[in-house]
Motif scaffolding. Structure first.
Motif, PDB file in Angstrom:
ATOM      1  N   GLU A  23       0.819  -1.203   0.000  1.00 50.97           N
ATOM      2  CA  GLU A  23       0.000   0.000   0.000  1.00 50.97           C
ATOM      3  C   GLU A  23       0.860   1.263   0.000  1.00 50.97           C
ATOM      4  OE1 GLU A  23      -3.741   1.791   2.596  1.00 50.97           O
ATOM      5  OE2 GLU A  23      -2.699  -0.012   3.280  1.00 50.97           O
ATOM      6  N   GLY A  24       1.956   1.253   0.756  1.00 52.15           N
ATOM      7  CA  GLY A  24       2.858   2.399   0.795  1.00 52.15           C
ATOM      8  C   GLY A  24       3.559   2.637  -0.526  1.00 52.15           C
ATOM      9  N   ALA A  25       3.957   1.558  -1.182  1.00 52.05           N
ATOM     10  CA  ALA A  25       4.611   1.692  -2.485  1.00 52.05           C
ATOM     11  C   ALA A  25       3.664   2.340  -3.488  1.00 52.05           C
ATOM     12  CB  ALA A  25       5.072   0.317  -2.988  1.00 52.05           C
ATOM     13  N   LEU A  32       8.161  -1.555  -4.979  1.00 51.13           N
ATOM     14  CA  LEU A  32       8.056  -2.201  -3.673  1.00 51.13           C
ATOM     15  C   LEU A  32       9.412  -2.300  -2.981  1.00 51.13           C
ATOM     16  CD1 LEU A  32       6.233  -3.606  -1.628  1.00 51.13           C
ATOM     17  CD2 LEU A  32       6.627  -5.734  -2.856  1.00 51.13           C
ATOM     18  N   THR A  33      10.430  -2.740  -3.703  1.00 44.62           N
ATOM     19  CA  THR A  33      11.758  -2.903  -3.109  1.00 44.62           C
ATOM     20  C   THR A  33      12.342  -1.563  -2.658  1.00 44.62           C
ATOM     21  OG1 THR A  33      12.109  -4.795  -4.554  1.00 44.62           O
ATOM     22  CG2 THR A  33      14.049  -3.873  -3.482  1.00 44.62           C
ATOM     23  N   LYS A  34      12.173  -0.537  -3.473  1.00 43.93           N
ATOM     24  CA  LYS A  34      12.686   0.795  -3.126  1.00 43.93           C
ATOM     25  C   LYS A  34      11.953   1.352  -1.907  1.00 43.93           C
ATOM     26  CE  LYS A  34      15.407   4.243  -3.884  1.00 43.93           C
ATOM     27  NZ  LYS A  34      16.861   4.076  -3.722  1.00 43.93           N
ATOM     28  N   PHE A  35      10.637   1.161  -1.856  1.00 44.79           N
ATOM     29  CA  PHE A  35       9.876   1.636  -0.697  1.00 44.79           C
ATOM     30  C   PHE A  35      10.319   0.929   0.577  1.00 44.79           C
ATOM     31  CE2 PHE A  35       6.196   1.342   2.173  1.00 44.79           C
ATOM     32  CZ  PHE A  35       6.026   2.699   2.448  1.00 44.79           C
ATOM     33  N   GLN A  36      10.535  -0.379   0.497  1.00 46.70           N
ATOM     34  CA  GLN A  36      10.993  -1.137   1.660  1.00 46.70           C
ATOM     35  C   GLN A  36      12.345  -0.619   2.144  1.00 46.70           C
ATOM     36  OE1 GLN A  36      10.974  -5.129   0.106  1.00 46.70           O
ATOM     37  NE2 GLN A  36       8.939  -5.554   0.935  1.00 46.70           N
ATOM     38  N   ALA A  37      13.250  -0.388   1.219  1.00 46.82           N
ATOM     39  CA  ALA A  37      14.587   0.086   1.581  1.00 46.82           C
ATOM     40  C   ALA A  37      14.529   1.474   2.232  1.00 46.82           C
ATOM     41  CB  ALA A  37      15.482   0.116   0.351  1.00 46.82           C
ATOM     42  N   LEU A  38      13.754   2.374   1.644  1.00 49.98           N
ATOM     43  CA  LEU A  38      13.645   3.728   2.197  1.00 49.98           C
ATOM     44  C   LEU A  38      12.947   3.721   3.556  1.00 49.98           C
ATOM     45  CD1 LEU A  38      12.714   5.799  -0.991  1.00 49.98           C
ATOM     46  CD2 LEU A  38      14.862   5.875   0.291  1.00 49.98           C
ATOM     47  N   ALA A  39      11.929   2.894   3.712  1.00 50.64           N
ATOM     48  CA  ALA A  39      11.216   2.820   4.989  1.00 50.64           C
ATOM     49  C   ALA A  39      12.144   2.316   6.089  1.00 50.64           C
ATOM     50  CB  ALA A  39       9.995   1.916   4.858  1.00 50.64           C
ATOM     51  N   LYS A  40      12.969   1.334   5.763  1.00 52.03           N
ATOM     52  CA  LYS A  40      13.918   0.818   6.752  1.00 52.03           C
ATOM     53  C   LYS A  40      14.969   1.865   7.082  1.00 52.03           C
ATOM     54  CE  LYS A  40      13.254  -4.009   5.528  1.00 52.03           C
ATOM     55  NZ  LYS A  40      13.784  -5.176   4.822  1.00 52.03           N
ATOM     56  N   GLU A  41      15.444   2.567   6.063  1.00 55.89           N
ATOM     57  CA  GLU A  41      16.444   3.618   6.275  1.00 55.89           C
ATOM     58  C   GLU A  41      15.870   4.755   7.125  1.00 55.89           C
ATOM     59  OE1 GLU A  41      19.262   6.570   3.600  1.00 55.89           O
ATOM     60  OE2 GLU A  41      18.294   4.855   2.635  1.00 55.89           O
ATOM     61  N   ALA A  42      14.579   5.020   6.948  1.00 53.79           N
ATOM     62  CA  ALA A  42      13.914   6.075   7.713  1.00 53.79           C
ATOM     63  C   ALA A  42      13.592   5.633   9.139  1.00 53.79           C
ATOM     64  CB  ALA A  42      12.622   6.481   7.012  1.00 53.79           C
ATOM     65  N   LYS A  43      13.781   4.349   9.402  1.00 52.28           N
ATOM     66  CA  LYS A  43      13.432   3.770  10.706  1.00 52.28           C
ATOM     67  C   LYS A  43      11.942   3.968  11.007  1.00 52.28           C
ATOM     68  CE  LYS A  43      18.018   4.063  12.786  1.00 52.28           C
ATOM     69  NZ  LYS A  43      18.776   4.242  11.608  1.00 52.28           N
ATOM     70  N   ALA A  44      11.123   3.756   9.966  1.00 51.39           N
ATOM     71  CA  ALA A  44       9.675   3.921  10.081  1.00 51.39           C
ATOM     72  C   ALA A  44       8.961   2.576  10.075  1.00 51.39           C
ATOM     73  CB  ALA A  44       9.177   4.781   8.921  1.00 51.39           C
ATOM     74  N   VAL A  45       9.700   1.479  10.228  1.00 51.90           N
ATOM     75  CA  VAL A  45       9.130   0.134  10.121  1.00 51.90           C
ATOM     76  C   VAL A  45       8.802  -0.417  11.506  1.00 51.90           C
ATOM     77  CG1 VAL A  45       9.561  -2.225   9.327  1.00 51.90           C
ATOM     78  CG2 VAL A  45      10.405  -0.295   7.994  1.00 51.90           C
ATOM     79  N   VAL A  48       4.736  -6.247  13.951  1.00 52.95           N
ATOM     80  CA  VAL A  48       3.776  -6.720  14.935  1.00 52.95           C
ATOM     81  C   VAL A  48       3.431  -8.153  14.540  1.00 52.95           C
ATOM     82  CG1 VAL A  48       1.522  -6.342  15.994  1.00 52.95           C
ATOM     83  CG2 VAL A  48       2.849  -4.389  15.153  1.00 52.95           C
ATOM     84  N   ASP A  49       3.910  -9.107  15.331  1.00 52.74           N
ATOM     85  CA  ASP A  49       3.803 -10.523  14.983  1.00 52.74           C
ATOM     86  C   ASP A  49       4.406 -10.722  13.588  1.00 52.74           C
ATOM     87  OD1 ASP A  49       2.653 -11.274  17.423  1.00 52.74           O
ATOM     88  OD2 ASP A  49       0.639 -10.812  16.693  1.00 52.74           O
ATOM     89  N   LYS A  50       3.594 -11.105  12.614  1.00 51.49           N
ATOM     90  CA  LYS A  50       4.122 -11.308  11.261  1.00 51.49           C
ATOM     91  C   LYS A  50       3.698 -10.200  10.302  1.00 51.49           C
ATOM     92  CE  LYS A  50       4.554 -16.253  11.636  1.00 51.49           C
ATOM     93  NZ  LYS A  50       4.326 -17.558  11.025  1.00 51.49           N
ATOM     94  N   VAL A  51       3.162  -9.130  10.844  1.00 47.96           N
ATOM     95  CA  VAL A  51       2.708  -8.005  10.029  1.00 47.96           C
ATOM     96  C   VAL A  51       3.739  -6.882  10.122  1.00 47.96           C
ATOM     97  CG1 VAL A  51       0.902  -6.272   9.741  1.00 47.96           C
ATOM     98  CG2 VAL A  51       0.298  -8.583  10.453  1.00 47.96           C
ATOM     99  N   VAL A  52       4.103  -6.334   8.969  1.00 45.87           N
ATOM    100  CA  VAL A  52       5.043  -5.216   8.926  1.00 45.87           C
ATOM    101  C   VAL A  52       4.274  -3.967   8.522  1.00 45.87           C
ATOM    102  CG1 VAL A  52       7.127  -4.293   7.869  1.00 45.87           C
ATOM    103  CG2 VAL A  52       6.946  -6.739   8.310  1.00 45.87           C
ATOM    104  N   LEU A  53       4.398  -2.916   9.344  1.00 44.18           N
ATOM    105  CA  LEU A  53       3.717  -1.654   9.079  1.00 44.18           C
ATOM    106  C   LEU A  53       4.735  -0.531   8.972  1.00 44.18           C
ATOM    107  CD1 LEU A  53       0.874  -2.001  11.715  1.00 44.18           C
ATOM    108  CD2 LEU A  53       0.681  -2.392   9.261  1.00 44.18           C
ATOM    109  N   VAL A  54       4.419   0.456   8.146  1.00 42.77           N
ATOM    110  CA  VAL A  54       5.291   1.613   7.971  1.00 42.77           C
ATOM    111  C   VAL A  54       4.547   2.849   8.464  1.00 42.77           C
ATOM    112  CG1 VAL A  54       6.552   3.031   6.311  1.00 42.77           C
ATOM    113  CG2 VAL A  54       6.423   0.560   5.987  1.00 42.77           C
ATOM    114  N   ASN A  55       5.176   3.619   9.332  1.00 42.54           N
ATOM    115  CA  ASN A  55       4.599   4.855   9.850  1.00 42.54           C
ATOM    116  C   ASN A  55       4.775   5.942   8.786  1.00 42.54           C
ATOM    117  OD1 ASN A  55       4.246   7.375  11.147  1.00 42.54           O
ATOM    118  ND2 ASN A  55       4.658   6.429  13.123  1.00 42.54           N
ATOM    119  N   CYS A  56       3.666   6.388   8.219  1.00 39.93           N
ATOM    120  CA  CYS A  56       3.709   7.367   7.126  1.00 39.93           C
ATOM    121  C   CYS A  56       4.251   8.718   7.570  1.00 39.93           C
ATOM    122  CB  CYS A  56       2.320   7.538   6.523  1.00 39.93           C
ATOM    123  SG  CYS A  56       1.738   6.088   5.648  1.00 39.93           S
TER     124      CYS A  56
END
Length: 69
Positions: A23-25, A32-45, A48-56
């Motif tokens: 949804e974020g991508a 998708l891959t670029k969004f995942q990388a940027l979200a991790k770099e932003a420390k916005a990930v 929760v259990d097996k669900v990964v959420l990104v703080n917008c």
């Protein structure tokens, strides 16, 4: 044609604070891959259990650091 303040505020209220990777991508028009990388770099990930959420809010502040004037 302008927008009424009420319309802008209603749109902001409808936005989610947390999104999943796919949804974020789509929301930020990134792959998708670029969004995942940027979200991790932003420390916005959040995991929760097996669900990964990104703080917008955190992600958007991080994106602003790339702004060119």
């Amino acid at each position: 044609m302008g927008y009424a303040r009420k319309d802008v505020e209603a749109t902001k209220e409808g936005q989610k604070k947390f999104v999943r990777y796919k949804e974020g991508a789509e929301k930020y028009s990134l792959g998708l891959t670029k969004f995942q990388a940027l979200a991790k770099e932003a420390k916005a990930v959040y995991k929760v259990d097996k669900v990964v959420l990104v703080n917008c809010e955190i992600f958007e502040r991080f994106l602003e650091t790339f702004r060119e004037y």
